[in-house]
Design an enzyme around this catalytic site. Sequence first.
Site, mmCIF file in Angstrom:
data_model
loop_
_atom_site.group_PDB
_atom_site.id
_atom_site.type_symbol
_atom_site.label_atom_id
_atom_site.label_comp_id
_atom_site.label_asym_id
_atom_site.label_seq_id
_atom_site.Cartn_x
_atom_site.Cartn_y
_atom_site.Cartn_z
ATOM 1 N N GLN A 1 10.670 126.187 44.144
ATOM 2 C CA GLN A 1 10.626 124.902 43.456
ATOM 3 C C GLN A 1 11.983 124.377 43.031
ATOM 4 O OE1 GLN A 1 6.342 123.903 42.921
ATOM 5 N NE2 GLN A 1 8.244 122.892 43.190
ATOM 6 N N LYS B 1 14.647 125.417 34.486
ATOM 7 C CA LYS B 1 14.952 126.848 34.589
ATOM 8 C C LYS B 1 14.965 127.298 36.045
ATOM 9 C CE LYS B 1 10.250 128.614 34.231
ATOM 10 N NZ LYS B 1 9.368 129.593 33.620
#
Length: 463
Positions: A376, A286
Amino acid sequence: MVGTVEMNHGSVNSNGSLHNSSGAEEKLDELRRVLGKTDGDLLKIVGVGAGAWGSVFAALLQDAYGHFRDKVQIRIWRRPGRSVDRSTAEHLFEVINSREDVLRRLIRRCAYLKYVEARLGDRTLYADEILRDGFCLNMIDTPFCPLKVVTNLQEAVWDADIVVNGLPSTETREVFEEISRYWKERITVPIIISLAKGIEAALDPVPRIITPTQMIKSATGVPIENILYLGGPNIASEIYNKEYANARICGSEKWSKPLAKFLRQPYFIVWDNSDLVTHEVMGGLKNVYAIGAGMVAALTNESATSKSVYFAHCTSEMIFITHLLTEQPEKLAGPLLADTYVTLLKGRNAWYGQMLAKGELSLDMGDSIKGKGMIQGVSAIGAFYELLSQPSLSVLHPEDNTPVAPAELCPILKTLYRILIRRECPSQAILQALQDETMNDPRERIELAQSQAFYRPSLLGQP
């Protein structure tokens, strides 16, 4: 809890909010029994890493259980020495003075003067110092309760019963390798809850994915049944401000069920789930696609139509990838879909994509951004693409029935790799990929993944 006024039926949190502790002691006692704790033996919980979510998670536990000082100890570790720059100190001072509850708390703790001095440039504040007062460097606008901060890693973890991994995935292995040295003499096995969202890719001897829970297992030797992943559709600051949120703690039922009950709050509902692989991989995926979502939003002036087209394609790629990694992945629906939605809608990775597309950030600035922390999704893009571009993982192309690397059937992932890792093209390439008239219906990608024997156990290091 420091700064808490105890009452018969509840407590006033140090951020000024009223917390009703009804049932909290019973939940704490139940977890203590499960862990074999006796009277006088503290349940020791420590957070490792103090980013936004790691800090908020520790603060949620402190608010809920910290006033039971004879039963539980809640602490958080972060590295010492990180200074707060002048502009951040000035902004922090404004936040403090805009919140009467926070202002009064700092005055009571004789801590207000140092923030005055820092605003004037007469004093340097440090990240671990302000964390003790309830401020996270990556989330200055959301004050929370004061925390017990430990800057010595050995002191923090050596006898901890529950360790919460709030580190970025890129730092998880290194820190837990150090932790393993302090656990060599342990008799009991700790429980580890990982909040990290990201992956690494290993290409030798066979291509495989390495998730944060696998990094922790490899680094420490703690059995996988004692390592869990917690994720859900949530934004850290909104959760601490008691926006209603859901999460799932995934892993062995032995620990996921009691921990789900322990972590659940009226505004933060935690369910247990046994599908560790799907949820942890989705947690990394995601963030990958959130960067693209931010780019699309910025480049189309928040066009709902363009964002929905992107959503259809990126979720089909996520489904495709999870079918490679697990034999019967949980469907991208319900909480998993919601988790994806909120990350694409609002989160540091989506923000990063927006800022890149607007030209307000550049790739040369790296993926650790002031006030936001680690982005990230950048490293995850590189890891997923490099893994899925290996010829040994080839699948049959749906049109010409020829073998192709899985990455060739993931045009969004491929484009993000070209933009962010290879730096071959500008952010606008994401729109060109969406508008390519040869782009297949995302339904075909989903059907392909669900109809063929896609599962590759080797991708998770399994025989």
